[in-house]
Design a protein around this motif. Structure first.
Motif, PDB file in Angstrom:
ATOM      1  N   GLU A  49       0.822  -1.217   0.000  1.00  0.00           N
ATOM      2  CA  GLU A  49       0.000   0.000   0.000  1.00  0.00           C
ATOM      3  C   GLU A  49       0.855   1.265   0.000  1.00  0.00           C
ATOM      4  O   GLU A  49       0.577   2.221   0.727  1.00  0.00           O
ATOM      5  CB  GLU A  49      -0.924  -0.007   1.227  1.00  0.00           C
ATOM      6  CG  GLU A  49      -1.917  -1.156   1.263  1.00  0.00           C
ATOM      7  CD  GLU A  49      -3.121  -0.906   0.375  1.00  0.00           C
ATOM      8  OE1 GLU A  49      -3.172   0.167  -0.263  1.00  0.00           O
ATOM      9  OE2 GLU A  49      -4.005  -1.774   0.321  1.00  0.00           O
ATOM     10  N   ASN A  50       1.929   1.254  -0.793  1.00  0.00           N
ATOM     11  CA  ASN A  50       2.773   2.450  -0.939  1.00  0.00           C
ATOM     12  C   ASN A  50       3.300   2.968   0.401  1.00  0.00           C
ATOM     13  O   ASN A  50       3.210   4.159   0.718  1.00  0.00           O
ATOM     14  CB  ASN A  50       2.001   3.565  -1.664  1.00  0.00           C
ATOM     15  CG  ASN A  50       1.597   3.156  -3.066  1.00  0.00           C
ATOM     16  OD1 ASN A  50       2.389   2.580  -3.802  1.00  0.00           O
ATOM     17  ND2 ASN A  50       0.347   3.435  -3.426  1.00  0.00           N
ATOM     18  N   ASN A  51       3.845   2.041   1.199  1.00  0.00           N
ATOM     19  CA  ASN A  51       4.471   2.374   2.482  1.00  0.00           C
ATOM     20  C   ASN A  51       3.502   2.967   3.500  1.00  0.00           C
ATOM     21  O   ASN A  51       3.921   3.671   4.426  1.00  0.00           O
ATOM     22  CB  ASN A  51       5.651   3.336   2.273  1.00  0.00           C
ATOM     23  CG  ASN A  51       6.732   2.741   1.388  1.00  0.00           C
ATOM     24  OD1 ASN A  51       7.092   1.573   1.537  1.00  0.00           O
ATOM     25  ND2 ASN A  51       7.241   3.531   0.449  1.00  0.00           N
ATOM     26  N   ASN A  63       8.158  -4.420  12.007  1.00  0.00           N
ATOM     27  CA  ASN A  63       8.939  -4.481  10.772  1.00  0.00           C
ATOM     28  C   ASN A  63       8.037  -4.269   9.558  1.00  0.00           C
ATOM     29  O   ASN A  63       6.852  -4.626   9.581  1.00  0.00           O
ATOM     30  CB  ASN A  63       9.632  -5.842  10.648  1.00  0.00           C
ATOM     31  CG  ASN A  63      10.493  -6.158  11.852  1.00  0.00           C
ATOM     32  OD1 ASN A  63      11.600  -5.650  11.990  1.00  0.00           O
ATOM     33  ND2 ASN A  63       9.980  -6.999  12.743  1.00  0.00           N
ATOM     34  N   VAL A  64       8.618  -3.714   8.509  1.00  0.00           N
ATOM     35  CA  VAL A  64       7.891  -3.485   7.262  1.00  0.00           C
ATOM     36  C   VAL A  64       8.694  -4.088   6.115  1.00  0.00           C
ATOM     37  O   VAL A  64       9.908  -3.902   6.024  1.00  0.00           O
ATOM     38  CB  VAL A  64       7.656  -1.984   7.001  1.00  0.00           C
ATOM     39  CG1 VAL A  64       6.919  -1.780   5.680  1.00  0.00           C
ATOM     40  CG2 VAL A  64       6.875  -1.357   8.151  1.00  0.00           C
ATOM     41  N   LEU A  65       8.005  -4.820   5.248  1.00  0.00           N
ATOM     42  CA  LEU A  65       8.635  -5.408   4.066  1.00  0.00           C
ATOM     43  C   LEU A  65       7.891  -4.906   2.828  1.00  0.00           C
ATOM     44  O   LEU A  65       6.878  -5.474   2.427  1.00  0.00           O
ATOM     45  CB  LEU A  65       8.585  -6.939   4.140  1.00  0.00           C
ATOM     46  CG  LEU A  65       9.266  -7.718   3.005  1.00  0.00           C
ATOM     47  CD1 LEU A  65      10.732  -7.330   2.882  1.00  0.00           C
ATOM     48  CD2 LEU A  65       9.137  -9.217   3.245  1.00  0.00           C
ATOM     49  N   PRO A  66       8.374  -3.818   2.214  1.00  0.00           N
ATOM     50  CA  PRO A  66       7.675  -3.254   1.047  1.00  0.00           C
ATOM     51  C   PRO A  66       7.822  -4.155  -0.175  1.00  0.00           C
ATOM     52  O   PRO A  66       8.892  -4.714  -0.423  1.00  0.00           O
ATOM     53  CB  PRO A  66       8.386  -1.911   0.822  1.00  0.00           C
ATOM     54  CG  PRO A  66       9.237  -1.687   2.032  1.00  0.00           C
ATOM     55  CD  PRO A  66       9.546  -3.029   2.595  1.00  0.00           C
ATOM     56  N   LEU A  67       6.747  -4.269  -0.940  1.00  0.00           N
ATOM     57  CA  LEU A  67       6.786  -5.074  -2.160  1.00  0.00           C
ATOM     58  C   LEU A  67       7.227  -4.255  -3.368  1.00  0.00           C
ATOM     59  O   LEU A  67       7.529  -4.819  -4.420  1.00  0.00           O
ATOM     60  CB  LEU A  67       5.407  -5.695  -2.429  1.00  0.00           C
ATOM     61  CG  LEU A  67       4.933  -6.706  -1.387  1.00  0.00           C
ATOM     62  CD1 LEU A  67       3.618  -7.335  -1.820  1.00  0.00           C
ATOM     63  CD2 LEU A  67       5.969  -7.789  -1.146  1.00  0.00           C
ATOM     64  N   GLU A  68       7.234  -2.949  -3.229  1.00  0.00           N
ATOM     65  CA  GLU A  68       7.790  -2.044  -4.239  1.00  0.00           C
ATOM     66  C   GLU A  68       7.210  -2.278  -5.629  1.00  0.00           C
ATOM     67  O   GLU A  68       7.926  -2.416  -6.622  1.00  0.00           O
ATOM     68  CB  GLU A  68       9.320  -2.184  -4.269  1.00  0.00           C
ATOM     69  CG  GLU A  68       9.971  -1.833  -2.937  1.00  0.00           C
ATOM     70  CD  GLU A  68      11.470  -2.077  -2.935  1.00  0.00           C
ATOM     71  OE1 GLU A  68      11.954  -2.730  -3.886  1.00  0.00           O
ATOM     72  OE2 GLU A  68      12.138  -1.614  -1.997  1.00  0.00           O
ATOM     73  N   ILE A  92       1.499  -9.689   8.700  1.00  0.00           N
ATOM     74  CA  ILE A  92       0.338  -8.952   8.203  1.00  0.00           C
ATOM     75  C   ILE A  92       0.541  -8.723   6.709  1.00  0.00           C
ATOM     76  O   ILE A  92       1.533  -8.104   6.306  1.00  0.00           O
ATOM     77  CB  ILE A  92       0.172  -7.604   8.926  1.00  0.00           C
ATOM     78  CG1 ILE A  92      -0.032  -7.822  10.430  1.00  0.00           C
ATOM     79  CG2 ILE A  92      -1.002  -6.819   8.338  1.00  0.00           C
ATOM     80  CD1 ILE A  92      -0.045  -6.531  11.237  1.00  0.00           C
ATOM     81  N   ILE A  93      -0.359  -9.236   5.898  1.00  0.00           N
ATOM     82  CA  ILE A  93      -0.301  -9.008   4.453  1.00  0.00           C
ATOM     83  C   ILE A  93      -1.261  -7.874   4.137  1.00  0.00           C
ATOM     84  O   ILE A  93      -2.478  -8.039   4.188  1.00  0.00           O
ATOM     85  CB  ILE A  93      -0.683 -10.277   3.666  1.00  0.00           C
ATOM     86  CG1 ILE A  93       0.220 -11.446   4.069  1.00  0.00           C
ATOM     87  CG2 ILE A  93      -0.591 -10.025   2.171  1.00  0.00           C
ATOM     88  CD1 ILE A  93      -0.152 -12.763   3.410  1.00  0.00           C
ATOM     89  N   ASP A  94      -0.706  -6.719   3.821  1.00  0.00           N
ATOM     90  CA  ASP A  94      -1.513  -5.511   3.631  1.00  0.00           C
ATOM     91  C   ASP A  94      -1.202  -4.889   2.259  1.00  0.00           C
ATOM     92  O   ASP A  94      -0.278  -4.098   2.135  1.00  0.00           O
ATOM     93  CB  ASP A  94      -1.203  -4.523   4.755  1.00  0.00           C
ATOM     94  CG  ASP A  94      -2.133  -3.326   4.767  1.00  0.00           C
ATOM     95  OD1 ASP A  94      -3.310  -3.493   4.394  1.00  0.00           O
ATOM     96  OD2 ASP A  94      -1.680  -2.227   5.138  1.00  0.00           O
ATOM     97  N   SER A  95      -1.940  -5.237   1.200  1.00  0.00           N
ATOM     98  CA  SER A  95      -3.101  -6.097   1.286  1.00  0.00           C
ATOM     99  C   SER A  95      -3.015  -7.182   0.215  1.00  0.00           C
ATOM    100  O   SER A  95      -2.150  -7.134  -0.655  1.00  0.00           O
ATOM    101  CB  SER A  95      -4.374  -5.269   1.107  1.00  0.00           C
ATOM    102  OG  SER A  95      -4.620  -4.991  -0.247  1.00  0.00           O
TER     103      SER A  95
END
Length: 300
Positions: A49-51, A63-68, A92-95
């Protein structure tokens, strides 16, 4: 194929939250996740969701893992593997909705028959679902809902209110999760599906860390690997050991070494308790007597 008695195993919750934009899915997921593990550093948000996950950094150091911008199912699968390897307790898979949108775009670009082309799409989504269900972590998946507006009365006036409709996701996705929460624009949740029976037929409520703790208690109420190992070690006869083996067939492969070891111990103990009594059924003849008797016979 063998009948067995039902038994609840300890489990990792697989939970979905669906709601329209602004319903508070991400924050609700974070609060629930903290209730599940009690440690912000053991929570990771797989962010598509764009960080936007960073907007709630004041809650704790999760922790955050961006999919970019890479929303293929394979990317989600790799991200889940990264989280599991890092020892995360809650993912947490968002989304999930971006993944489905990605597959719809892929399907639309495929040449040929639209119906048969789903054979190239469905297995990819199924692989992601299987990864979510199989990973040894609690998983919270958020999903966007298609939205509409309805008129509702407020302070004697009719005002438009945003409501969520169907989730942007493959049909029947709710069958895969243990709990599905529908979250409205007032940030209140209601369980549209609940196998735990903790929230079924309950009024709308606001999700807090306490919600996660309630779910965690349910997850921890059941049979564990350690409990079965204790039963194996307590078995005093082969019959008792066989009974344990038949009671938990789903654990047999994983505990094969324990069953084999205990069986060997029981057989060895039985052998030592009842030693073999060997009694020869013939009379031993003294070798010297045989020589004397032979000589006497020869002289006659």
């Amino acid at each position: 194929m063998q009948l067995r008695k039902s038994s609840k195993k300890q489990a990792k919750i697989k939970l979905a939250m669906q709601g329209c934009a602004g319903s508070g899915k991400t924050m609700s997921a974070l609060l629930l996740a903290y209730g599940l593990c009690g440690d912000w550093t053991k929570i990771t948000v797989i962010d598509s969701e764009n960080n936007s996950a960073d907007l709630y950094a004041h809650l704790g150091q999760y922790n955050v893992l961006p999919l970019e911008g890479k929303y293929a199912p394979e990317t989600y699968i790799d991200a889940i593997k990264v989280c599991e390897k890092a020892g995360m307790e809650v993912i947490i898979i968002d989304s999930m909705s971006q993944c489905w949108d990605n597959l719809l775009e892929y399907h639309a670009c495929l040449p040929g028959n639209s119906f048969t082309n789903w054979q190239k799409v469905t297995p990819r989504m199924t692989s992601l679902i299987q990864m979510i269900l199989g990973v040894n972590c609690h998983v919270i998946s958020t999903m966007r809902c298609k939205q509409d507006y309805v008129l509702s009365e407020k302070n004697g006036k009719m005002v438009p209110e945003k409501v969520g409709l169907k989730a942007v996701m493959r049909d029947g996705i709710d069958y895969e999760y243990t709990i599905v929460f529908d979250i409205n624009i007032k940030h209140q949740a209601i369980a549209s599906k609940d196998r735990t029976n903790l929230f079924a037929n309950k009024p709308e409520f606001t999700i807090t860390p306490t919600t996660g703790k309630i779910i965690l208690d349910w997850c921890n109420d059941g049979v564990t690997l350690e409990m079965i190992k204790a039963e194996i070690s307590k078995a005093e006869t082969i019959e008792q050991l066989t009974s344990v083996y038949q009671q938990y067939p789903e654990w047999n492969q994983q505990l094969l070494a324990d069953f084999t070891k205990r069986k060997t111990e029981l057989l060895q103990s039985k052998s030592e308790t009842h030693p073999i009594s060997y009694q020869p059924n013939f009379t031993r003849i003294n070798h010297a007597d045989r020589i004397i008797n032979f000589a006497a016979t020869a002289c006659q």
